[in-house]
Design an enzyme around this catalytic site. Sequence first.
Site, PDB file in Angstrom:
ATOM      1  N   LYS A  58       0.863  -1.184   0.000  1.00 45.15           N
ATOM      2  CA  LYS A  58       0.000   0.000   0.000  1.00 45.15           C
ATOM      3  C   LYS A  58       0.892   1.224   0.000  1.00 45.15           C
ATOM      4  CE  LYS A  58      -4.461   0.868   0.081  1.00 45.15           C
ATOM      5  NZ  LYS A  58      -5.559   0.054  -0.461  1.00 45.15           N
ATOM      6  N   ASN A  91     -19.490   3.694  -7.078  1.00 45.74           N
ATOM      7  CA  ASN A  91     -18.934   2.734  -8.033  1.00 45.74           C
ATOM      8  C   ASN A  91     -19.282   1.302  -7.631  1.00 45.74           C
ATOM      9  OD1 ASN A  91     -16.792   0.757  -8.838  1.00 45.74           O
ATOM     10  ND2 ASN A  91     -16.189   2.442 -10.149  1.00 45.74           N
TER      11      ASN A  91
END
Length: 420
Positions: A109, A224
């Site tokens: 990440k 989304n």
Amino acid sequence: MPSNAPAANPFETAKQQIDIVADLIGISSGVREVLKHPKRELTVNFPVRMDDGSYQVYTGYRVQYNMARGPSKGGIRYHPGVTLDEVRALAAWMTWKCAVVNIPYGGAKGGVIVDPKKLSVGELERLTRRYATEIAPIIGPEMDIPAPDVYTDSQTMAWIMDTYSMLKGYSVPGVVTGKPISIGGSEGRGEATGRGCAYVIREAAKDAGVKIKGGTVAVQGFGNAGSIAAKILYDEQGAKICAASDTKGGIWNADGFNPHAVEAHKHKTGSVVGFPGAKSISNEDILETKVDVLIPAALENVLTAKNANKVQAKIVAEAANGPTLPEADKVFFEKKITVLPDILANAGGVTVSYFEWAQNIQGYFWTLREVNDRLERTMVESYQAVHKVAVERKVHNRTAAYVVGVSRVVDAIRIRGLYP
Ligand code: NAD
């Protein structure tokens, strides 16, 4: 278990989760320590030229948590609240998520401490290109492949791909995923999270004896992930979408509505609120409506000890990361509500990211049909693997998903052996 994320220090939570699973499946103390440490961490402090000519120094991170199963994969987040421990925790969770869907990746990440809403497009581009340059020594198609996360998007990925390619002297599309199609993005990537979620719901419904055809669905967070899951459940599985919400509020219609029409309404007005023929409902009440399937697709920590007993859904599918607190998990398990944990339910996104990377490396692109067929196979197999462990060990799906993911990482660590 990312649902534990609200704790003051998410990395402490991530380590506790490792202990829980390690106790359950019997992992040696040495391997346990490996699992609790990120393999590699890079902190970068870098200047960016602002529009007024001044310099501003920003801090960014890239954490590669574990690479036993392959190059590491994970998004880049732009947010003022980014911390190194948050990035570590998110990188650990990516490791287990990639392993749950059995794609040949480790977890990573990245993050930059910045409020992107305060920057002009030019400033954002310069920040992105400089951050990409600073982390360039440790990213690459065979090493670590970033993707979009909070407040980064396909444009951000295009800038990173271009910057990395300029440094190399040739185009390297496989350095990031979530790119625009015109520079090597994949068909189907945009809807992959919602589509993957719909496939997992379909499979879980069979085991839970829930009928999706004609069954009712509520979606908190019609963005989304949520809107696409709703459209696929409606179009392909015949579900009735009865409730949807966004930051401005929610809508309810017991007879169901057409999610495409709701999306058009949201596009036109900025919200689902006011959709013709629907009653309004609050974002809290939407979680407690009588539906067959509840899809939290907005925020963390919305299902808590306070409201868990009022949840009436038979299936809770976590399109969002971390919507359920551990106390709520317990209640759902006792009430025999099927929870589809985030590291399974929203893993369609990283799965098609893997397909994008595979296509980039081959230099050969697949049709939308091929992408969706492969996504379906991956999601079905992953659900079945998790369900099998849940039944065998009499644990809830979240623990089962962690058992599946962590076990696969541990297998890779063991078989590779300890170097030197
Ligand atoms: P998005 O911004 O497209 O959609 C989020 C939706 O939630 C929006 O409709 C927004 O209005 C709504 N929302 C925000 N705050 C709300 C609130 N307080 N109450 C009700 N609704 C609220 O984001 P997205 O990409 O769909 O992501 C949603 C969740 O899914 C996040 O947790 C994200 O981490 C997770 N997720 C997304 C993907 C992906 O590929 N998009 C992949 C994995 C996980």
